[in-house]
Design an enzyme around this catalytic site. Structure first.
Site, PDB file in Angstrom:
ATOM      1  N   ASP A  68      -3.078   4.623  -2.242  1.00 29.43           N
ATOM      2  CA  ASP A  68      -4.150   5.119  -1.382  1.00 29.43           C
ATOM      3  C   ASP A  68      -4.625   6.517  -1.810  1.00 29.43           C
ATOM      4  OD1 ASP A  68      -5.555   4.635   1.246  1.00 29.43           O
ATOM      5  OD2 ASP A  68      -4.609   6.549   1.712  1.00 29.43           O
ATOM      6  N   ASP A 125       0.869  -1.170   0.000  1.00 29.22           N
ATOM      7  CA  ASP A 125       0.000   0.000   0.000  1.00 29.22           C
ATOM      8  C   ASP A 125       0.909   1.224   0.000  1.00 29.22           C
ATOM      9  OD1 ASP A 125      -2.440   1.529   0.438  1.00 29.22           O
ATOM     10  OD2 ASP A 125      -3.217  -0.332   1.310  1.00 29.22           O
ATOM     11  N   HIS A 155     -11.201  -3.488   3.301  1.00 30.08           N
ATOM     12  CA  HIS A 155     -11.189  -3.048   4.694  1.00 30.08           C
ATOM     13  C   HIS A 155     -11.977  -1.766   4.938  1.00 30.08           C
ATOM     14  CE1 HIS A 155      -8.324  -0.673   2.591  1.00 30.08           C
ATOM     15  NE2 HIS A 155      -8.222   0.146   3.615  1.00 30.08           N
ATOM     16  N   ASP A 156     -12.507  -1.153   3.867  1.00 29.30           N
ATOM     17  CA  ASP A 156     -13.261   0.101   4.029  1.00 29.30           C
ATOM     18  C   ASP A 156     -14.770  -0.086   3.941  1.00 29.30           C
ATOM     19  OD1 ASP A 156     -11.060   1.748   4.419  1.00 29.30           O
ATOM     20  OD2 ASP A 156     -10.782   2.090   2.275  1.00 29.30           O
ATOM     21  N   GLU A 170      -6.564   4.089  -5.952  1.00 31.49           N
ATOM     22  CA  GLU A 170      -7.860   4.224  -5.293  1.00 31.49           C
ATOM     23  C   GLU A 170      -8.438   5.611  -5.586  1.00 31.49           C
ATOM     24  OE1 GLU A 170      -9.848   3.927  -0.863  1.00 31.49           O
ATOM     25  OE2 GLU A 170      -8.003   5.042  -1.149  1.00 31.49           O
TER      26      GLU A 170
HETATM   27  C1  NOJ Z   1      -8.287   4.901   2.011  1.00 29.30           C
HETATM   28  C2  NOJ Z   1      -7.964   3.695   2.829  1.00 29.30           C
HETATM   29  O1  NOJ Z   1      -8.405   2.545   2.168  1.00 29.30           O
HETATM   30  C3  NOJ Z   1      -8.596   3.897   4.168  1.00 29.30           C
HETATM   31  O2  NOJ Z   1      -8.590   2.739   4.954  1.00 29.30           O
HETATM   32  C4  NOJ Z   1      -7.890   5.031   4.836  1.00 29.30           C
HETATM   33  O3  NOJ Z   1      -8.507   5.303   6.071  1.00 29.30           O
HETATM   34  C5  NOJ Z   1      -7.926   6.296   3.978  1.00 29.30           C
HETATM   35  N1  NOJ Z   1      -7.644   6.036   2.596  1.00 29.30           N
HETATM   36  C6  NOJ Z   1      -6.919   7.291   4.464  1.00 29.30           C
HETATM   37  O4  NOJ Z   1      -5.628   6.816   4.218  1.00 29.30           O
END
Ligand code: NOJ
Length: 551
Positions: free
Chosen positions: A200, A99, A326-327, A253
């Site tokens: 990210d 990441d 994970h989000d 992302e």
């Molecule tokens: C996206 C990530 O997937 C998430 O888990 C994170 O909290 C935010 N970006 C900030 O880095």
């Protein structure tokens, strides 16, 4: 170096390290644990791993607040454990991607500490602004996690921008030195042998000059920093100076993006900046943009999003396919049915695994894990969840707010992976795991799934093996049928006379079903299904089938 496109034939497994498997029995998942489970991951047919951040970090945002980009957190086993995992993964022909979190750092990162003191060259590494008149904030942007996007720093006597939590100051990517730092990080890991990066919120790194107010406050400033003015320039620079010299993959992302916008980044050709885009449209079929604004699940919305990405990218760019990460809360609890956990878990798998693109499986998805329902909101760990609970919709009763968290919180999918029916779900031998284990672990766990030939786990294995054996999945045309149906998703893939038909019910009720014209189940081969038989003309709750026939 030639970009071979190796990622197009692979299936990735996402590891969120804290909750995967505890190898040193301190209660937290780590790389020693991963090492023990590499064969398990490989047994799924997954031949790539994306690691959520492993770097040293205070953990305000579970590692997405990086304090040192060139090391591995000792709690995860340090660099020694990482090198071992990398070596063992490569021995098994599994790729490893990291990441890359460079929109922001941790406030504990030495760059930030020196920037606060205005020590050069770090003075302008972050986005600092003096207070406006009468102590007004520099602009009206909101943080996506905690209140306003600005925090006053006593030491420097100025505000810094943080689009995420207060402990995650945004880097100033307009500063060429910061971009050089990013390139150093990329080189460091590529030289170590990693195979690429998941970047990210990378589309946030270029902010509109002057940081103007957003005239639509509800947009939180997003229109001023998402896909900002220099984004393509910066990504091309990373590509030109570093990434193009390695045969690596990049995955970006972007929380708000359409497939047409994505093509600006991922269209194949000399200008290509990124290999695949992590879009959020297929993750918003039961909410308005984010889970905290819930709507009833709409299969039509989901199908429309699936089909849009399949069609618009076709022949031009490559899709990244996912149902969970994970989000987001667990997908069976969102788009499927907990009551029909096994059937709907399989139907969801079939719905995405036969599309064109590179699929990602998030830890626990393959055993059909469900959302976690804590009784007490203080049990949550996630900064975004807690802030939301304490500050949003406070006019609603506690119970209702807790119910919203059950549905919306990222922690719903961050509980430890359920390996067995033993204490702590077999995740750790420590007395107490770092985070609560979902109390359904005696019914839902990997060991149990392993023993049952009809489990969700074994379905994933079959489906992944099948997708790898079929050329139509990699190369075929995509076509959707029964577009208006709110109860089933039907699509075909066709390549050089080989045709696949994927049929998935998304209903708890039995339904009548007529095969698309030109297709006769009698003359087709049934490759995969989630019921023991396949009667013609009807579909049972969450039934799915994959057929093949030659034209
Ligand atoms: C996206 C990530 O997937 C998430 O888990 C994170 O909290 C935010 N970006 C900030 O880095």
């Amino acid at each position: 170096m030639e970009h071979t496109g190796w990622f197009k034939d692979r299936v990735f497994y996402q590891i969120w390290p804290r909750s995967f498997y505890d190898g040193d029995n301190d209660g937290m998942g780590d790389l020693w644990g991963v090492l023990q489970k590499l064969d398990y991951i490989k047994s799924l047919g997954c031949d790539g791993i994306w690691f959520s951040p492993l770097y040293p970090s205070p953990g305000v945002d579970c590692g997405y607040d990086v304090a040192d980009y060139m090391d591995i957190d000792p709690r995860f086993g340090g660099m020694e454990a990482f090198e071992k995992v990398l070596e063992e993964a490569h021995k098994r022909d599994m790729k490893v991607i990291m990441d890359l979190v460079v929109n922001h750092t941790s406030d504990q990162h030495p760059w930030f500490q020196l920037s606060r003191l205005k020590v050069d060259p770090y003075t302008d590494y972050y986005i600092w602004r003096p207070a406006g008149k009468n102590g007004k904030l520099p602009n009206n942007w909101d943080s996506l996690f905690e209140g306003k996007a600005w925090q006053y720093d006593e030491l420097r006597g100025e505000y810094y921008l943080h689009l995420f939590s207060v402990g995650q100051p945004d880097l100033n990517m307009d500063n060429p030195r910061v971009r050089e730092e990013v390139k150093k990080i990329l080189r460091f890991w590529l030289e170590k042998g990693v195979d690429g990066f998941r970047e990210d919120v990378i589309t946030f790194i270029s902010k509109v000059e002057g940081l103007p107010n957003d005239l639509l406050p509800a947009a939180k400033g997003l229109r001023k920093f998402n896909h900002g003015p220099h984004i393509h320039e910066y990504l091309s620079e990373f590509q030109r100076d570093v990434l193009s010299r390695y045969d690596c993959v990049t995955l970006a992302e972007s929380p708000v993006i359409t497939p047409r916008m994505a093509l600006r980044y991922i269209e194949e050709g000399p200008e290509q900046e990124i290999d695949m885009m992590i879009q959020f449209e297929t993750a918003a079929a039961d909410c308005f943009l984010v889970e905290y604004l819930p709507l009833p699940f709409s299969l039509r919305r989901l199908k429309a999003a699936f089909s849009r990405w399949q069609k618009i990218l076709s022949g031009r760019g490559w899709n990244m396919l996912y149902l969970e990460n994970h989000d987001h809360p667990r997908v069976i609890s969102r788009y499927g049915s907990e009551e029909y956990r096994v059937e709907s878990g399989k139907a969801l798998a079939a719905a995405y695994l036969f599309q064109q693109g590179t699929p990602f499986v998030y830890q626990g998805q393959e055993i059909g894990m469900l959302n976690w329902h804590p009784r007490d909101p203080e049990e949550y760990e996630d900064v975004q969840t807690l802030w939301h609970y304490r500050n949003r919709f406070t006019f609603l009763g506690k119970k209702l707010r807790l119910r919203l968290l059950w549905r919306a919180s990222r922690d719903s999918a961050r509980t430890p992976l359920q390996w067995s029916g033993e204490k702590n779900a077999g995740f750790t031998k420590a007395e107490k795991p770092w985070f609560t284990v979902n109390d359904n672990y005696r019914e839902i766990n990997a060991e149990k799934e392993e023993r049952d030939p009809d489990s969700v786990l074994n379905f994933y294995r079959k489906a992944i093996a099948l997708r790898k054996s079929l050329k139509a999945v990699r190369y075929g045309n995509y076509r959707e049928y029964d577009r208006l149906s709110g109860r089933r998703y039907v699509y075909s893939r066709e390549f050089e006379g080989e045709r696949l038909l994927v049929i998935c019910s998304f209903s708890k009720k039995e339904q009548r079903f007529r095969a698309p014209r030109g297709f006769s189940p009698g003359s087709a081969e049934l490759l995969l299904q989630n019921y023991p038989d396949a009667p013609e003309g009807r579909l049972r709750p969450y039934e799915c089938r994959v057929y093949r026939w030659e034209r």
